[in-house]
Every structure is written in structure tokens, then in C-alpha cells.
Design a protein around this motif. Structure first.
Motif, PDB file in Angstrom:
ATOM      1  N   GLU A 145       0.762  -1.202   0.029  1.00  0.00           N
ATOM      2  CA  GLU A 145       0.025   0.162   0.029  1.00  0.00           C
ATOM      3  C   GLU A 145       0.848   1.150  -0.091  1.00  0.00           C
ATOM      4  O   GLU A 145       0.550   2.421  -0.580  1.00  0.00           O
ATOM      5  CB  GLU A 145      -0.930   0.004   1.081  1.00  0.00           C
ATOM      6  N   ASN A 146       2.045   1.211   0.636  1.00  0.00           N
ATOM      7  CA  ASN A 146       2.918   2.306   0.501  1.00  0.00           C
ATOM      8  C   ASN A 146       3.384   2.765  -0.883  1.00  0.00           C
ATOM      9  O   ASN A 146       3.313   3.979  -1.205  1.00  0.00           O
ATOM     10  CB  ASN A 146       4.253   2.049   1.449  1.00  0.00           C
ATOM     11  N   SER A 147       3.410   1.585  -1.676  1.00  0.00           N
ATOM     12  CA  SER A 147       3.921   2.194  -3.011  1.00  0.00           C
ATOM     13  C   SER A 147       2.733   2.805  -3.864  1.00  0.00           C
ATOM     14  O   SER A 147       2.897   3.826  -4.388  1.00  0.00           O
ATOM     15  CB  SER A 147       4.200   1.013  -3.853  1.00  0.00           C
ATOM     16  N   HIS A 148       1.495   2.527  -3.531  1.00  0.00           N
ATOM     17  CA  HIS A 148       0.156   2.944  -4.118  1.00  0.00           C
ATOM     18  C   HIS A 148      -0.075   4.522  -3.440  1.00  0.00           C
ATOM     19  O   HIS A 148      -0.249   5.333  -4.345  1.00  0.00           O
ATOM     20  CB  HIS A 148      -0.989   2.293  -3.629  1.00  0.00           C
ATOM     21  N   ARG A 149       0.376   4.466  -2.145  1.00  0.00           N
ATOM     22  CA  ARG A 149       0.325   6.024  -1.473  1.00  0.00           C
ATOM     23  C   ARG A 149       1.367   6.945  -2.422  1.00  0.00           C
ATOM     24  O   ARG A 149       1.051   8.054  -2.538  1.00  0.00           O
ATOM     25  CB  ARG A 149       0.560   5.685   0.136  1.00  0.00           C
TER      26      ARG A 149
END
Length: 161
Positions: A11-15
Motif C-alpha cells: 500500500e505504501n507504493s500506491h500511496r
């Protein structure tokens, strides 16, 4: 401006993609490369047993290179969903995905692989989401993000948390 966005399935990459997309969606001179490091190559594909006979050695070396390339192709195909998902996130944030390219790395050391791509691709900026690390790694600087911050000379580094 050339930006390298290092991504994984988190999810950090999508953020990070949402942040970059929202921030730069109206900046037409920005090109963005999504970069994903594949899992390490299996040990059995790193070297062959070797041979005293030069002809056999050449044959074994050729077969090993073919097997390595086949493994990389297979991994790229299976991991392509990671890049597609992040690209969709960029598009949803308003970033023109025609300005997005995709690259893969495939080494054990993720941070070093990101830095090598940044140097060879002549990027000005590296963007990462804060990779999930334990408290011990955060305290002693053992995570990917910490390594990038320590070793990335000549680049702007954006860490999106």
C-alpha cells in the motif's frame, strides 16, 4: 524532469503513486518510470557445475544464460501486475499514464538495484514509499529507504509515508 518511482506490492507504493500523480498531474514535462525489483534469482540459476572440457563448459554456460533469461521473463510476466496496479493508481490521481514507463530490476540488494537504475537512467529524483521495516531496522538504518537516503548522492529523494 525524470523521476524514478520504486514500487512493490505494498500500500505504501500506491500511496507514493497517488502523491506523485496528484502533485505532478499538471506538469507536462515530467516523465515517470515505475521500477520494481524482482525477487532474487534462485541459487540453481546463478552458476552451473562447470566442466574441464572447454566445449562442455561453453555449452553449460549457454544453457545457464538461457535458463536465466527464461526465469527473468517468467518473473516479469508474473510481477507485471504490480506495475499495472501502480500505473492505474497514477491514472486515477490524474497523471497522464502515457508519460509512464516501466522497468524491472532483479538483484538481491533492492536499494543498490534502485540506485543503479537511477544512475543509468539519468533520473533526477527517486521516489519511494516508506518500506515496512521493523523498529530495529529503523533505529539502526537497515531498511531500503534508509540505505537509499545514505547512499543516493546527487539525487532528490522523496519518501512518502
Amino acid at each position: 524532469m525524470r523521476i524514478l518511482l520504486a514500487v512493490d506490492e505494498s500500500e505504501n507504493s500506491h500511496r507514493a503513486a497517488r502523491y506523485v500523480g496528484s502533485l505532478l498531474r499538471r506538469t507536462p514535462d515530467v516523465s515517470l518510470t515505475l521500477f520494481h525489483v524482482l525477487k532474487p534469482m534462485p541459487r540453481g540459476l546463478l552458476e552451473h557445475g562447470g566442466s574441464e572440457d572447454p566445449a562442455t563448459e561453453a555449452q553449460l554456460g549457454g544453457r545457464l544464460r538461457d535458463e536465466q533469461q527464461a526465469w527473468i521473463r517468467k518473473e516479469r510476466e508474473s510481477e507485471c501486475q504490480v506495475l499495472k496496479g501502480v500505473c492505474e493508481t497514477l491514472g486515477q490521481s490524474g497523471f497522464d499514464t502515457s508519460r509512464v514507463s516501466k522497468q524491472f530490476g532483479h538483484e538481491d540488494d533492492i536499494a543498490r538495484n534502485i540506485l543503479e537504475e537511477a544512475h543509468s537512467g539519468q533520473y533526477e529524483t527517486i521516489v519511494v514509499g516508506r518500506y515496512g521495516t521493523s523498529l530495529a531496522k529503523r533505529l539502526f538504518g537497515g531498511g531500503v529507504t534508509d540505505q537509499l537516503l545514505r547512499d543516493a548522492k546527487g539525487f532528490a529523494i522523496w519518501v512518502v509515508e
